[in-house]
Scaffold this active site. Structure first.
Site, PDB file in Angstrom:
ATOM      1  N   ASN A  20     -78.797 -39.651   7.658  1.00  0.00           N
ATOM      2  CA  ASN A  20     -80.175 -40.160   7.732  1.00  0.00           C
ATOM      3  C   ASN A  20     -81.134 -39.258   6.944  1.00  0.00           C
ATOM      4  OD1 ASN A  20     -82.300 -41.767   8.548  1.00  0.00           O
ATOM      5  ND2 ASN A  20     -81.839 -41.613  10.721  1.00  0.00           N
ATOM      6  N   THR A  27     -79.084 -28.914   2.908  1.00  0.00           N
ATOM      7  CA  THR A  27     -78.509 -27.656   3.401  1.00  0.00           C
ATOM      8  C   THR A  27     -77.007 -27.629   3.132  1.00  0.00           C
ATOM      9  OG1 THR A  27     -80.081 -27.947   5.199  1.00  0.00           O
ATOM     10  CG2 THR A  27     -78.570 -26.110   5.404  1.00  0.00           C
ATOM     11  N   GLU A  43     -79.735 -35.279  -4.880  1.00  0.00           N
ATOM     12  CA  GLU A  43     -80.350 -36.595  -5.057  1.00  0.00           C
ATOM     13  C   GLU A  43     -81.624 -36.444  -5.910  1.00  0.00           C
ATOM     14  OE1 GLU A  43     -80.968 -40.000  -1.810  1.00  0.00           O
ATOM     15  OE2 GLU A  43     -82.121 -38.188  -1.484  1.00  0.00           O
ATOM     16  N   TYR A  61     -93.541 -46.320   0.149  1.00  0.00           N
ATOM     17  CA  TYR A  61     -93.977 -46.124   1.532  1.00  0.00           C
ATOM     18  C   TYR A  61     -95.374 -46.696   1.791  1.00  0.00           C
ATOM     19  CZ  TYR A  61     -89.990 -43.331   3.045  1.00  0.00           C
ATOM     20  OH  TYR A  61     -88.724 -42.922   3.409  1.00  0.00           O
ATOM     21  N   GLU A  95     -75.227 -35.700  -3.326  1.00  0.00           N
ATOM     22  CA  GLU A  95     -76.062 -36.113  -2.189  1.00  0.00           C
ATOM     23  C   GLU A  95     -76.241 -37.624  -2.269  1.00  0.00           C
ATOM     24  OE1 GLU A  95     -79.904 -34.301  -2.126  1.00  0.00           O
ATOM     25  OE2 GLU A  95     -80.344 -35.000  -0.110  1.00  0.00           O
TER      26      GLU A  95
HETATM   27  N1  DCP Z   1     -84.865 -43.151   0.261  1.00  0.00           N
HETATM   28  C1  DCP Z   1     -85.003 -44.533   0.308  1.00  0.00           C
HETATM   29  N2  DCP Z   1     -84.004 -45.320  -0.171  1.00  0.00           N
HETATM   30  C2  DCP Z   1     -82.860 -44.777  -0.637  1.00  0.00           C
HETATM   31  C3  DCP Z   1     -82.682 -43.387  -0.658  1.00  0.00           C
HETATM   32  C4  DCP Z   1     -83.721 -42.589  -0.185  1.00  0.00           C
HETATM   33  O1  DCP Z   1     -86.042 -45.038   0.751  1.00  0.00           O
HETATM   34  N3  DCP Z   1     -81.909 -45.581  -1.098  1.00  0.00           N
HETATM   35  C5  DCP Z   1     -85.994 -42.303   0.693  1.00  0.00           C
HETATM   36  C6  DCP Z   1     -85.903 -41.816   2.102  1.00  0.00           C
HETATM   37  C7  DCP Z   1     -86.585 -40.470   2.035  1.00  0.00           C
HETATM   38  C8  DCP Z   1     -86.345 -39.973   0.616  1.00  0.00           C
HETATM   39  O2  DCP Z   1     -86.026 -41.153  -0.131  1.00  0.00           O
HETATM   40  O3  DCP Z   1     -87.975 -40.621   2.239  1.00  0.00           O
HETATM   41  C9  DCP Z   1     -85.207 -38.980   0.515  1.00  0.00           C
HETATM   42  O4  DCP Z   1     -84.277 -39.351   1.503  1.00  0.00           O
HETATM   43  P1  DCP Z   1     -82.852 -38.761   1.736  1.00  0.00           P
HETATM   44  O5  DCP Z   1     -82.418 -39.007   3.126  1.00  0.00           O
HETATM   45  O6  DCP Z   1     -81.941 -39.328   0.734  1.00  0.00           O
HETATM   46  O7  DCP Z   1     -83.025 -37.208   1.439  1.00  0.00           O
HETATM   47  P2  DCP Z   1     -83.577 -36.052   2.392  1.00  0.00           P
HETATM   48  O8  DCP Z   1     -84.264 -35.078   1.492  1.00  0.00           O
HETATM   49  O9  DCP Z   1     -84.361 -36.624   3.530  1.00  0.00           O
HETATM   50  O10 DCP Z   1     -82.233 -35.465   2.933  1.00  0.00           O
HETATM   51  P3  DCP Z   1     -81.937 -34.195   3.840  1.00  0.00           P
HETATM   52  O11 DCP Z   1     -83.187 -33.857   4.607  1.00  0.00           O
HETATM   53  O12 DCP Z   1     -80.813 -34.655   4.708  1.00  0.00           O
HETATM   54  O13 DCP Z   1     -81.568 -33.105   2.903  1.00  0.00           O
END
Ligand code: DCP
Length: 231
Positions: A20, A27, A43, A61, A95
């Site tokens: 999620n 990390t 990513e 968003y 990622e």
């Molecule tokens: N996102 C999205 N649609 C996708 C991929 C990502 O809307 N197909 C959005 C959700 C987050 C942002 O992009 O707002 C990055 O999400 P990720 O969960 O991929 O990355 P994080 O940085 O939250 O991961 P983590 O905290 O686990 O390192």
């Protein structure tokens, strides 16, 4: 002449880390940056924040009805670029993937943020890419040499909500606990219950609710599993 089998040997063993929003994927990736046999591909959130000067992540968003399709199209393109990134290293850790991009699309389909026809277009692109972009072919062609694995960082929505609030990425101000529950359920249906989409690869589940110290122990176990696979 090089045989197809020799070519397959030169591919990196690829691991996609899934989970999620805020589950700790970054990390996990950071842990693998210390190994000089591994290409670590984060990513491309920075690309999504600057598409010719436009912050597409923010637009998605602030006006999801208008921009979800555009955003998810761009995500698919940038994820494909990671999948097809050429590396001489024996291991590649990514990622997310084009596979988990489908979790977001599925949620937008269920909550009607995407029109049915928009979903059809995104899924057609997805199907075409899977068949033609050489992403999972190895798995299908030679089933006993598995070149791609999925690690699922399974973390409760309440935990990721708190982490997300602490990191305070400005675009994510409007992300609700309910949205994180929806995404969690879809990731679970896909990778834990394994009932939603076809699985691209074997899945390893990691408990993402733990403290950082405990996570590092799990990352090390995971590293041993990944690095031993190729020998
Ligand atoms: N996102 C999205 N649609 C996708 C991929 C990502 O809307 N197909 C959005 C959700 C987050 C942002 O992009 O707002 C990055 O999400 P990720 O969960 O991929 O990355 P994080 O940085 O939250 O991961 P983590 O905290 O686990 O390192």
């Amino acid at each position: 002449m090089t045989s197809p089998t020799c070519k397959l040997y030169k591919r990196p063993f690829t691991v996609c880390i899934e989970g999620n929003i805020g589950s700790g994927k970054t990390t996990f990736l950071s842990h693998f940056k210390q190994f000089d046999n591994t290409t670590v591909l984060q990513e491309p959130v920075e690309l999504w924040r600057n598409v010719a000067g436009i912050n597409l992540l923010e637009l998605m968003y602030t006006d999801p009805k208008r921009y979800s399709f555009l955003f998810q199209s761009y995500v698919q393109l940038t994820m494909l670029q990671l999948h097809t990134y050429k590396s001489a290293m024996p291991y590649k850790i990514m990622e997310r993937s084009v596979f988990s991009a489908r979790c977001f699309i599925e949620n937008m389909k269920r909550t009607k943020l995407l029109e049915d026809v928009e979903v059809v277009v995104l899924e057609d692109w997805y199907d075409w890419c899977i068949q033609n972009a050489n992403i999972v072919t190895d798995l299908i062609v030679i089933s006993y040499y598995i070149y791609i694995n999925v690690v699922y960082l399974r973390t409760s929505p309440e935990v990721v909500y708190n982490r997300m609030k602490t990191r305070a990425r400005k675009e994510e101000n409007s992300v609700s606990l309910e949205y994180l529950h929806q995404l969690h359920n879809i990731h679970d249906e896909w990778l834990y219950d394994q009932t939603l989409f076809n699985l691209p690869a074997p899945v390893l589940v990691i408990d993402g609710n733990k403290s950082l110290e405990e996570m590092v122990i799990q990352f090390e176990n995971c590293k041993n599993l990944i690095f031993n696979k190729k020998e």
